[in-house]
Scaffold this motif. Structure first.
Motif, mmCIF file in Angstrom:
data_model
loop_
_atom_site.group_PDB
_atom_site.id
_atom_site.type_symbol
_atom_site.label_atom_id
_atom_site.label_comp_id
_atom_site.label_asym_id
_atom_site.label_seq_id
_atom_site.Cartn_x
_atom_site.Cartn_y
_atom_site.Cartn_z
ATOM 1 N N PRO A 86 0.759 -1.216 0.113
ATOM 2 C CA PRO A 86 0.053 0.123 0.039
ATOM 3 C C PRO A 86 0.800 1.347 0.030
ATOM 4 O O PRO A 86 1.822 1.167 0.484
ATOM 5 N N THR A 87 0.368 2.353 -0.217
ATOM 6 C CA THR A 87 1.219 3.423 -0.811
ATOM 7 C C THR A 87 1.846 4.137 0.476
ATOM 8 O O THR A 87 3.019 4.462 0.591
ATOM 9 N N GLU A 88 0.812 4.176 1.787
ATOM 10 C CA GLU A 88 1.652 4.389 2.839
ATOM 11 C C GLU A 88 2.820 3.655 3.340
ATOM 12 O O GLU A 88 3.930 4.149 4.022
ATOM 13 N N HIS A 89 2.976 2.480 3.175
ATOM 14 C CA HIS A 89 4.027 1.483 3.454
ATOM 15 C C HIS A 89 5.070 1.913 2.571
ATOM 16 O O HIS A 89 6.312 1.919 3.448
ATOM 17 N N LEU A 90 4.820 2.089 1.399
ATOM 18 C CA LEU A 90 5.961 2.484 0.357
ATOM 19 C C LEU A 90 6.436 3.590 0.926
ATOM 20 O O LEU A 90 7.891 3.646 0.792
ATOM 21 N N MET A 94 10.443 4.114 1.686
ATOM 22 C CA MET A 94 11.363 5.212 1.013
ATOM 23 C C MET A 94 11.801 6.020 2.424
ATOM 24 O O MET A 94 13.198 6.440 2.226
ATOM 25 N N ARG A 95 11.340 6.279 3.347
ATOM 26 C CA ARG A 95 11.596 7.309 4.360
ATOM 27 C C ARG A 95 13.018 6.541 5.212
ATOM 28 O O ARG A 95 13.742 7.192 5.387
ATOM 29 N N ALA A 96 12.812 5.065 4.995
ATOM 30 C CA ALA A 96 13.978 4.438 5.461
ATOM 31 C C ALA A 96 15.066 4.336 4.627
ATOM 32 O O ALA A 96 16.360 3.815 4.920
ATOM 33 N N GLY A 97 15.174 5.166 3.520
ATOM 34 C CA GLY A 97 16.438 5.327 2.726
ATOM 35 C C GLY A 97 16.582 4.459 1.623
ATOM 36 O O GLY A 97 17.156 4.113 0.794
#
Ligand SMILES: Nc1ncnc2c1ncn2[C@@H]1O[C@H](COP(=O)(O)OP(=O)(O)OP(=O)(O)O)[C@@H](O)[C@H]1O
Ligand SMILES: [Mg+2]
Length: 385
Positions: A86-90, A94-97
């Motif tokens: 799901p987009t939020e998980h994506l 991404m925030r994890a680098g």
């Protein structure tokens, strides 16, 4: 390029390895059975350029670990292979680098394209950095000819040696360097760059300079002396940072005054070329200047003194000067009132105006040596022995 693939599933792992092997690229591939917990060991042992991590699901704890890893190894490329998210998980991934997430089951073409994209970025990041040389011309005494030499040698480096050259006029209050090689007044100056410093990149810098030749631009001093106050050391630092990525030579015309800006430039310069003449006051000032350079801890090899308006039969000879300054002169540029005056008055460099005159030949020689890094001192000896 080295790629490490980590997957908890033997079958998936060999499938990914097969696809990469079939890409027919010189990738070196290592496969490891495991998950997030194995990454640090794999990175430290194998030192891959790209890490591909396959899995079903990535928990918040996994993402925290990934975040720590991407911060600790900022050069490492990381691709996650997992079922559509799901987009939020994506976004969290991404925030994890992690910069790339590919959906499984894998389509071999998508995988190869992702690796090629990384390979392109990887090659660009490893391109050798531009070897820019910074040359600072400074008059030992006012009117010695520093601006004439800086502008004309810059022109010769571009026109005859095919170098990409930028000249900055740092005589911020009364600079007129651009007029030595260009026949009309500048429409933009270093003050315009300072005012829009947040826009500064290679293209903006090039468009702010007077295009004397396609590969030679001059960044002029401000038209009004009070605008000089707008130019701060912070601007100059950024200006060099950007220029040094785009030019083979950055040539600086600096005034005699030692201040924060000129000392920054002198520190940064690969070579400092002080210009003096065969007069007692000029030699006296050259001596003072060389003492200042000593105080600033500059090595002797960084200083290349030039005698300008040289006359063989002048009262003060070349060896008098070398003895007084306890230093070999780099070059002696002949005096040629008629040609230099005509060049300066018309804004036409001497290389273009009078290519065969001794003064021009000497400037060509200097440009040639600066661009080829010949041992200047031995050549000088040959010329004047
Ligand atoms: N080799 C030369 N032969 C004859 N005249 C020269 C020569 N070099 C420079 N000049 C003359 O000397 C004048 C002063 O030169 P220039 O402006 O380059 O000196 P400067 O060291 O930059 O001085 P400033 O202290 O004003 O910055 C020039 O206008 C030019 O006419
Ligand atoms: Mg000058």
């Amino acid at each position: 390029m080295k790629i490490a693939v980590i997957s908890p599933d033997t079958h998936h792992l060999s499938n990914i390895q097969d696809i990469l092997a079939k890409a027919n690229k010189p990738y070196s591939i290592v496969g490891i059975i495991g998950g997030v917990q194995q990454i640090v060991a794999v990175v430290e042992q194998e030192q891959p350029d790209l890490l591909m991590l396959e899995g079903q699901d990535f928990s918040p704890a996994d993402l925290q670990t990934l975040n720590r890893i991407t911060s600790r190894f900022p050069e490492l490329g990381m691709v996650l292979l997992c079922p559509p998210q799901p987009t939020e998980h994506l976004l969290e991934i991404m925030r994890a680098g992690v910069r790339e997430v590919l959906s499984t089951p894998l389509d071999s073409n998508t995988l190869i394209k992702a690796v090629e994209r990384f390979q392109q970025r990887f090659s660009l990041a490893r391109m050798p950095v531009n070897q820019c040389k910074v040359l600072a011309f400074i008059p030992c005494k006012g009117g010695s000819g520093a601006t004439f030499l800086a502008t004309n040698i810059a022109y010769a480096l571009a026109a005859l040696e095919n170098k990409r050259v930028a000249l900055f006029d740092l005589n911020l209050q009364f600079g007129e360097a651009s007029l030595f090689v260009h026949d009309s007044p500048p429409t933009t100056s270093i003050a315009d760059v300072a005012r829009q410093i947040q826009r500064l990149d290679g293209t903006f810098l090039a468009s702010s300079m007077i295009p004397v030749l396609p590969n030679f631009g001059v960044l002029a001093a401000p038209e009004e002396p009070e605008q000089a106050l707008e130019v701060k050391l912070e601007h100059i630092k950024l200006l060099f940072q950007v220029a040094m990525q785009h030019y083979d030579f950055v040539i600086i015309d600096i005034p005699r005054a030692l201040n924060a800006i000129s000392i920054y430039v002198l520190d940064l310069a690969d070579l400092i070329l002080p210009v003096l003449q065969q007069t007692l006051p000029s030699v006296r000032d050259a001596k003072r200047m060389s003492k200042s350079f000593h105080a600033l801890n500059y090595p002797d090899e960084k200083i290349r003194m030039i005698i300008n308006r040289y006359e063989k039969n002048a009262d003060i000879t070349l060896s008098d000067i070398e003895e007084t300054l306890n230093m070999k002169m780099f070059k002696a540029v002949p005096n040629d009132y008629a040609v230099v005056n005509k060049s300066v008055n018309h804004g036409i460099p001497v290389v273009k105006l009078e290519p065969r005159r001794p003064v021009t030949k000497m400037l060509q020689e200097i440009a040639h040596e600066l661009s080829h890094g010949v041992d200047q001192r031995s050549l000088f000896k040959k010329l004047f022995s």
